[in-house]
Every structure is written in structure tokens, then in C-alpha cells.
Design a protein around this motif. Sequence first.
Motif, PDB file in Angstrom:
ATOM      1  N   GLN A  23      11.041  46.252  73.164  1.00 35.72           N
ATOM      2  CA  GLN A  23      10.588  45.022  72.440  1.00 35.72           C
ATOM      3  C   GLN A  23      11.221  45.062  70.903  1.00 35.72           C
ATOM      4  O   GLN A  23      10.741  46.051  70.311  1.00 35.72           O
ATOM      5  CB  GLN A  23       9.315  44.473  72.596  1.00 35.72           C
ATOM      6  CG  GLN A  23       9.237  43.182  71.995  1.00 35.72           C
ATOM      7  CD  GLN A  23       7.766  42.893  72.493  1.00 35.72           C
ATOM      8  OE1 GLN A  23       7.117  43.141  73.298  1.00 35.72           O
ATOM      9  NE2 GLN A  23       7.201  41.503  71.831  1.00 35.72           N
ATOM     10  N   ASP A  31      11.007  39.516  67.794  1.00 33.97           N
ATOM     11  CA  ASP A  31      10.317  38.965  69.097  1.00 33.97           C
ATOM     12  C   ASP A  31       8.778  39.435  68.784  1.00 33.97           C
ATOM     13  O   ASP A  31       8.652  40.470  69.416  1.00 33.97           O
ATOM     14  CB  ASP A  31      10.929  39.624  70.387  1.00 33.97           C
ATOM     15  CG  ASP A  31      10.205  39.220  71.646  1.00 33.97           C
ATOM     16  OD1 ASP A  31       9.236  38.560  71.418  1.00 33.97           O
ATOM     17  OD2 ASP A  31      10.501  39.506  72.659  1.00 33.97           O
ATOM     18  N   ARG A  69      16.100  34.885  76.098  1.00 37.87           N
ATOM     19  CA  ARG A  69      15.551  35.114  74.814  1.00 37.87           C
ATOM     20  C   ARG A  69      16.437  36.081  73.733  1.00 37.87           C
ATOM     21  O   ARG A  69      16.610  35.991  72.735  1.00 37.87           O
ATOM     22  CB  ARG A  69      14.212  35.620  75.226  1.00 37.87           C
ATOM     23  CG  ARG A  69      13.059  34.817  75.596  1.00 37.87           C
ATOM     24  CD  ARG A  69      11.710  35.264  75.619  1.00 37.87           C
ATOM     25  NE  ARG A  69      10.603  34.162  75.806  1.00 37.87           N
ATOM     26  CZ  ARG A  69       9.441  34.347  75.660  1.00 37.87           C
ATOM     27  NH1 ARG A  69       8.982  35.555  75.540  1.00 37.87           N
ATOM     28  NH2 ARG A  69       8.683  33.371  76.106  1.00 37.87           N
TER      29      ARG A  69
END
Length: 230
Positions: A23, A31, A69
Motif C-alpha cells: 500500500q 492511499d 484505485r
Amino acid sequence: MDETNIARKITGAAFLSLDGVIQAPGGPIEDPTGGFEEGGWVFSLWDEQVSETLGKLFAGEYDLLLGRRTYDIFAAYWPYAEEPENRPMRDAFNAANKYVLTRGDQPLEWQNSHRLSGVDDVARLKAEPGRDLLIQGSSTLYPALLAAGLIDELVTMTYPVILGHGKRLFGDGTTVTKLEMTGHRVTNQGAIIAYWKPDGGLPPYPSEAPIAATSDREIERRKRMEDGSW
């Protein structure tokens, strides 16, 4: 490359921590979902060997295969990247086809963007002649694509940092998959760059493996596992 009769290769390339987190490597607000506060974690450990690896990955012509995303992150950044050092990547990303695997119907306004509704669409795309496909980020893609046997190569850049939480490269739904390492190097900053070829599931439990214990203590342990008290 002659694209008339060559199926596409799909390569996944990912930055990840030692505990498998993928991530938000690129920036603090990339994010933050799930309360993730360590965005931008790769840059304190960046070095020339990683840059060389990325240079080879992004050399030549390619198309991008992205989750929705990651597509949103890229579409909000790369078309507007005016810094001289970012212009080559900006131009390459603008020119590439962006294939976005998404269940939603949100508009895909970045030029050369195309919607894919499921794994079957990816399989059809892969079977067609065309430029090879490169996955960036997009952790949600890996479980389904690995299960379908659609990924040809993984390039992992594993950093010597433990993040403790965050989206992982191989998250929920990942099937058992054996990998063959085809190359590796360790950078000056301690990142491990490894190249992997998916090689199917694990073979059956080998006959020469140790025989399970049958002691009274082992039998009692199994009972406690069954009733949830272990």
C-alpha cells in the motif's frame, strides 16, 4: 516486435515491505484507506539498483493493466507531471493503453483507457496479439489473475522495513501457488529484487515426508484443535 501472432505477456511489478505490504509506496496521501499512515515508505530506501530495474521494466512499448484505485491515482498524477525528470514516464503512460479491471461504471477519462469487467476479459486480452501488459500497484488483481494462470512473471522489490498493516500483495482469496525464482539481486540499501515465474500449485504431500506423530499427547492436541481449545 511483430504483433501479428504473439500473445501478450503479463508482468506484475510491485514494491513491498518485508511483511508483504504494497500500500501507498509513492507518497503520504497516495492511499490512506484503512488508516494507513506510512505512505511514501519506499523513498528513504531508494537506490540506483531499483531505478535500473524500473528502467528495464518500462523500456520499450507496453500497455498497463490496473485496478480501479491505482488507475485513479495514476490518472490524477501522471497526465499533469510537468517536472523534466517525470516527462518520459508521463508521455509513455499517456501513450499506453490503460486496461482497468473494475466492476464499477465510473468514467475512465484518461486517454486510451479501456474497461475490463472481469478475469475472462483479461484472458481474452492476453490471448490477443499486442503489446505486453504491465501491472503496477493494484493489489486486488493478483489473487484472481494468479488463480486463472494469467500472470507470466512477478518482479518484487522487497524493502527491509516492516509496516505491520496495510494492503498486501497477496491478500484474501489468493490460491496456493508455487513460484520459481528466475533471478535476484540485493541492492546497496538492502532491497531484494526478485523475479518469479508462477509454477502451479504445490505437489501432493511427499511420501518421504515425516510421518505424523501418534503419541497420546499428539492425539490430545488434535482433539483440542477440533474443539477450538488449542
